[in-house]
Design an enzyme around this catalytic site. Sequence first.
Site, mmCIF file in Angstrom:
data_model
loop_
_atom_site.group_PDB
_atom_site.id
_atom_site.type_symbol
_atom_site.label_atom_id
_atom_site.label_comp_id
_atom_site.label_asym_id
_atom_site.label_seq_id
_atom_site.Cartn_x
_atom_site.Cartn_y
_atom_site.Cartn_z
ATOM 1 N N CYS A 189 36.911 35.112 38.464
ATOM 2 C CA CYS A 189 35.610 35.612 38.897
ATOM 3 C C CYS A 189 34.980 36.457 37.789
ATOM 4 O O CYS A 189 34.571 35.909 36.779
ATOM 5 C CB CYS A 189 35.759 36.380 40.215
ATOM 6 S SG CYS A 189 34.202 36.639 41.095
ATOM 7 N N HIS A 205 39.213 32.734 43.947
ATOM 8 C CA HIS A 205 40.265 33.758 43.946
ATOM 9 C C HIS A 205 41.586 33.218 44.501
ATOM 10 O O HIS A 205 41.879 33.402 45.690
ATOM 11 C CB HIS A 205 39.819 34.955 44.788
ATOM 12 C CG HIS A 205 38.734 35.764 44.175
ATOM 13 N ND1 HIS A 205 38.981 36.800 43.307
ATOM 14 C CD2 HIS A 205 37.383 35.683 44.299
ATOM 15 C CE1 HIS A 205 37.835 37.349 42.931
ATOM 16 N NE2 HIS A 205 36.846 36.679 43.506
ATOM 17 N N GLU A 258 44.438 34.410 44.100
ATOM 18 C CA GLU A 258 45.295 35.542 44.472
ATOM 19 C C GLU A 258 45.107 35.972 45.920
ATOM 20 O O GLU A 258 45.933 36.705 46.472
ATOM 21 C CB GLU A 258 45.056 36.735 43.535
ATOM 22 C CG GLU A 258 43.764 37.515 43.756
ATOM 23 C CD GLU A 258 42.555 36.920 43.080
ATOM 24 O OE1 GLU A 258 41.525 37.636 42.987
ATOM 25 O OE2 GLU A 258 42.606 35.749 42.649
#
Length: 219
Positions: free
Chosen positions: A86, A196, A198
């Site tokens: 990002c 994302h 994660e």
Amino acid sequence: MKAAVVVFPGSNRDHDMLLALERVTGVAPTAVWHAETALPKVDLVVLPGGFSYGDYLRSGAIAARAPIMRAVADHAARGGLVLGVCNGFQILCEAGLLPGVLMRNASLRFVCREVKLRVETADTAFTRGYASGQVIRTPVAHGDGNYRCDDATLARLKGEDRIAFRYADGTNPNGSLDDIAGIVSESRNVLGLMPHPENLIEPLQGGIDGRALFAGLAA
């Protein structure tokens, strides 16, 4: 695998990234403040998501000139792995470690939702945990994710198999050129992507589609 997560003023996904790396690899990463001039001895450097310097000037433009970025560039030049997610992708482009630029979303609105990604190549350290053509789910949260580059750069990215991820099934959230969600460097050791991974590594988060990216790095 030893990793470092660079923290800028305005980073807000650094703790998510630190946790994901530790949960998946079993090794606690090191947080590195942007004003440092040296990195610890690591295999992977991560530039996390957020709004470094409030996205003033251009998203990632100020952070790209932070003292630590010279060490990040040197790490990449030596073949070390660098991941930008990002805002981290924006920083990598502004720093010249990846080609192109991330512009305002075509809707001119901040987008926060889940999208589908197609893995375009498994021939990188970041994507070897997936199969080429595999479609995965991943969250996005950004206002400046519209990837743009000139025709020559796009042709080179395609010809060199450097498009790592594309938005799939009509879920492109930002108008990104050719549905590009993530690209790798010419040497294939630097990856930038807007979604994302994660934030989707455990069942409690709603799925584990992002887990293979980190597991592949630790393999």
